[in-house]
Structure formats: C-alpha cells, structure tokens
Write a protein that holds these residues in place. Sequence first.
Motif, PDB file in Angstrom:
ATOM      1  N   GLY A 108       0.763  -1.237   0.000  1.00 10.57           N
ATOM      2  CA  GLY A 108       0.000   0.000   0.000  1.00 10.57           C
ATOM      3  C   GLY A 108       0.793   1.287   0.000  1.00 10.57           C
ATOM      4  N   PHE A 109       2.125   1.217  -0.113  1.00 11.66           N
ATOM      5  CA  PHE A 109       2.929   2.433  -0.156  1.00 11.66           C
ATOM      6  C   PHE A 109       2.794   3.125  -1.514  1.00 11.66           C
ATOM      7  N   THR A 110       2.967   4.426  -1.499  1.00 14.77           N
ATOM      8  CA  THR A 110       2.891   5.219  -2.724  1.00 14.77           C
ATOM      9  C   THR A 110       4.182   6.006  -2.922  1.00 14.77           C
ATOM     10  N   ASN A 111       4.301   6.619  -4.106  1.00 14.82           N
ATOM     11  CA  ASN A 111       5.487   7.420  -4.455  1.00 14.82           C
ATOM     12  C   ASN A 111       6.774   6.642  -4.200  1.00 14.82           C
ATOM     13  N   VAL A 112       6.784   5.390  -4.620  1.00 15.54           N
ATOM     14  CA  VAL A 112       7.945   4.520  -4.417  1.00 15.54           C
ATOM     15  C   VAL A 112       9.027   4.884  -5.423  1.00 15.54           C
ATOM     16  N   THR A 113      10.197   5.228  -4.938  1.00 18.34           N
ATOM     17  CA  THR A 113      11.304   5.610  -5.814  1.00 18.34           C
ATOM     18  C   THR A 113      12.612   5.040  -5.291  1.00 18.34           C
ATOM     19  N   ILE A 114      13.533   4.769  -6.197  1.00 18.96           N
ATOM     20  CA  ILE A 114      14.896   4.385  -5.821  1.00 18.96           C
ATOM     21  C   ILE A 114      15.740   5.648  -5.773  1.00 18.96           C
ATOM     22  N   TYR A 133      23.146  -5.642  -5.787  1.00 18.18           N
ATOM     23  CA  TYR A 133      23.006  -4.191  -5.761  1.00 18.18           C
ATOM     24  C   TYR A 133      22.659  -3.698  -4.368  1.00 18.18           C
ATOM     25  N   SER A 134      23.171  -2.526  -4.036  1.00 20.89           N
ATOM     26  CA  SER A 134      22.679  -1.771  -2.901  1.00 20.89           C
ATOM     27  C   SER A 134      21.691  -0.743  -3.439  1.00 20.89           C
ATOM     28  N   VAL A 135      20.496  -0.730  -2.883  1.00 21.99           N
ATOM     29  CA  VAL A 135      19.496   0.261  -3.284  1.00 21.99           C
ATOM     30  C   VAL A 135      19.011   1.010  -2.043  1.00 21.99           C
ATOM     31  N   THR A 136      18.762   2.286  -2.216  1.00 30.54           N
ATOM     32  CA  THR A 136      18.098   3.079  -1.188  1.00 30.54           C
ATOM     33  C   THR A 136      16.733   3.457  -1.738  1.00 30.54           C
ATOM     34  N   VAL A 137      15.688   2.966  -1.070  1.00 30.78           N
ATOM     35  CA  VAL A 137      14.320   3.086  -1.567  1.00 30.78           C
ATOM     36  C   VAL A 137      13.517   4.014  -0.657  1.00 30.78           C
ATOM     37  N   TYR A 138      12.742   4.889  -1.297  1.00 28.42           N
ATOM     38  CA  TYR A 138      11.861   5.824  -0.595  1.00 28.42           C
ATOM     39  C   TYR A 138      10.414   5.482  -0.921  1.00 28.42           C
ATOM     40  N   ALA A 139       9.535   5.560   0.078  1.00 27.83           N
ATOM     41  CA  ALA A 139       8.104   5.366  -0.167  1.00 27.83           C
ATOM     42  C   ALA A 139       7.311   6.036   0.945  1.00 27.83           C
ATOM     43  N   GLU A 140       6.049   6.318   0.648  1.00 30.48           N
ATOM     44  CA  GLU A 140       5.189   7.031   1.577  1.00 30.48           C
ATOM     45  C   GLU A 140       3.969   6.206   1.951  1.00 30.48           C
ATOM     46  N   LYS A 141       3.507   6.370   3.189  1.00 31.44           N
ATOM     47  CA  LYS A 141       2.215   5.835   3.623  1.00 31.44           C
ATOM     48  C   LYS A 141       1.142   6.826   3.202  1.00 31.44           C
ATOM     49  N   PRO A 142       0.117   6.374   2.506  1.00 26.36           N
ATOM     50  CA  PRO A 142      -0.914   7.320   2.060  1.00 26.36           C
ATOM     51  C   PRO A 142      -1.579   8.037   3.231  1.00 26.36           C
ATOM     52  N   VAL A 143      -2.002   9.260   2.977  1.00 26.26           N
ATOM     53  CA  VAL A 143      -2.779   9.996   3.959  1.00 26.26           C
ATOM     54  C   VAL A 143      -4.179   9.395   3.984  1.00 26.26           C
ATOM     55  N   GLU A 144      -4.604   8.998   5.153  1.00 25.61           N
ATOM     56  CA  GLU A 144      -5.915   8.364   5.275  1.00 25.61           C
ATOM     57  C   GLU A 144      -7.020   9.391   5.078  1.00 25.61           C
ATOM     58  N   THR A 145      -8.015   9.018   4.307  1.00 24.65           N
ATOM     59  CA  THR A 145      -9.151   9.903   4.098  1.00 24.65           C
ATOM     60  C   THR A 145     -10.150   9.724   5.229  1.00 24.65           C
ATOM     61  N   LYS A 146     -10.880  10.783   5.544  1.00 20.34           N
ATOM     62  CA  LYS A 146     -11.879  10.723   6.600  1.00 20.34           C
ATOM     63  C   LYS A 146     -13.051   9.852   6.163  1.00 20.34           C
ATOM     64  N   SER A 147     -13.616   9.131   7.127  1.00 14.09           N
ATOM     65  CA  SER A 147     -14.761   8.306   6.812  1.00 14.09           C
ATOM     66  C   SER A 147     -15.963   9.175   6.467  1.00 14.09           C
ATOM     67  N   CYS A 148     -16.855   8.666   5.610  1.00 14.98           N
ATOM     68  CA  CYS A 148     -17.996   9.423   5.129  1.00 14.98           C
ATOM     69  C   CYS A 148     -19.247   8.582   5.236  1.00 14.98           C
ATOM     70  N   CYS A 149     -20.294   9.143   5.751  1.00 14.18           N
ATOM     71  CA  CYS A 149     -21.554   8.413   5.857  1.00 14.18           C
ATOM     72  C   CYS A 149     -22.669   9.111   5.107  1.00 14.18           C
TER      73      CYS A 149
END
Length: 281
Positions: A220-226, A259-275
């Motif tokens: 579930g990570f986003t913006n995954v980059t090496i 290979y040695s890799v340095t990887v960056y990734a982000e946890k998505p910002v959770e959206t507020k629940s909606c009813c």
Amino acid sequence: MSTDAQIKDMVKQKYSEIALQDKGVNATSCCGAGGCSTEAYNIMSDDYTQLEGYNPDADLNLGCGLPTQFAKIKKGDTVIDLGSGAGNDCFIARQETGEGGKVIGIDFTPAMIEKARINAEKINFDNVEFRQGDIEKMPVTANTADVIVSNCVLNLVPNKDGVFKEIIRVLKPGGHFSISDIVLVGNLPSKIQEAAEMYAGCVSGAIQKQAYMDLITNNGFTNVTIQKEKVIVVPDDILSGYLNKEEIEQFRAGNTGIYSVTVYAEKPVETKSCCGPDCCS
C-alpha cells in the motif's frame, strides 16, 4: 537454514559477535560477517564521516548505504531506525530532528542495544532511545513515526513482507521511509545462497530487486522511488570460500548482479470516513 527461527538465531549470534569485535574487522568484511576478505576496504557501506551527527564509536561499518542522508527528516520529527546496531543512524537522525524530535532505535540483538545505549549516554541525548525487539513485530504503537530509516537490515529478515506491514502500521499517515538494502538481479549460486556466513553478510539473504519493490507497492505504499543504486562487487577471496575457480569465473560471466538500493516510499494519507448519501454504498 530450514526455518525462520533458525535463521533468526544465527543472525542474533553473528551480530552479537559483531557488536564485540574490532571495527577494523567489520571494515574488511561483508556487512561485518567476519574477517572474510583480505582486501583493506569496505565492501558494502558508504562513508558516513561527513554527515552531521556522525559518531565513530557507533559506526560499525555494517551498512550498505546512507538512508539518513535521503530520509527528508525535519525538525521535530519522530524517527525510527530498524536494526539500529550501535546507534550511528539514530545519532545522525537526532541531528536532523533536533531537541524537539524523537529517535527510536530497534534492534534484535541485546549486545547491540547495550552498545547503543552506552554510546547515547556518552553524547547525553535525552530524546534518543533504543528498544530490543523484532522488526517483524515492532515494540511501537501504530501511527508513531514521521520517518523510518534502515540500513542493510531487511535482507537479514526472513519475513520481509511482515516488516513492510509493520512499517506501514507504525508510520503516521503521510509518513515515509528511506531504506538501504541489498537486492539481486538473477540468482546467486546455491553454495552462496546456503552459506550462513554470507547470509549474515547481507548477500545470500537478499531477494530479487523486482520482488522487493513489489513487496513495497503491494503493502500500500505510494510514491515509491529508488533514491540511489550501486553495484556490489564481492571480491574473489570471499567467493573462494564457497566456490571453486571455475565456479567463480562462471559467476562473474553470468548475468547475476548484487546491488545496494536506497528506496523511498510514503504511507498514504488516510481519508476521513464518510456516511453521506454520496459516498456510502
């Protein structure tokens, strides 16, 4: 190495030995696996000495990158270092977070935790702490960290998928990680793959690069980059402990890459629940 438990026991034993051995032995080894090379250079790691917060007592030459350099740490951040060893990345992260932040180092090996705590006492930081624990089940509550770093550790862990699940649990929404690790392109010779010494040296525990990247995106990570990538060349005098001359030549001529890799990734910002009627099924 037939079970995860056996692998963990072997890694814990090896890194307990590393915590007590001379830094010079680590510097001529593959991630500190022992005096496995006669060459007087470090096989895996990059030079930390120019980074602010560098502590020579905490640098055991065990890494394969500089994740803290790429981690985008800000003042006041809470940072977790996975496999914190003697504390070097934690102290560099502390330089970035400042007095208003917090740094937590997690390590599997009691001897490393003890060494890191001694180093922290010398520096007199009151916002750096070290916790003994398994990074497959971190001793940290959910949504704690702004940033997670790790340097050449996940390749030692049998359940890498479990670690990434823990990382996304522990990161705050919108938080990110920068992790340096060893990955493969192609298959290592079985004699290396099965060698415990090379496993503790970060090579034979590595998985395929694409599989590694897939674990990150599938969790579930986003913006995954090496952020950085470099080829690791294991000297012949190390390989000769596992392969004969002909096998080494075949290995060199093949398509396998370490290979040695340095990887960056982000946890998505959770959206507020909606009813409301427009967003609930």
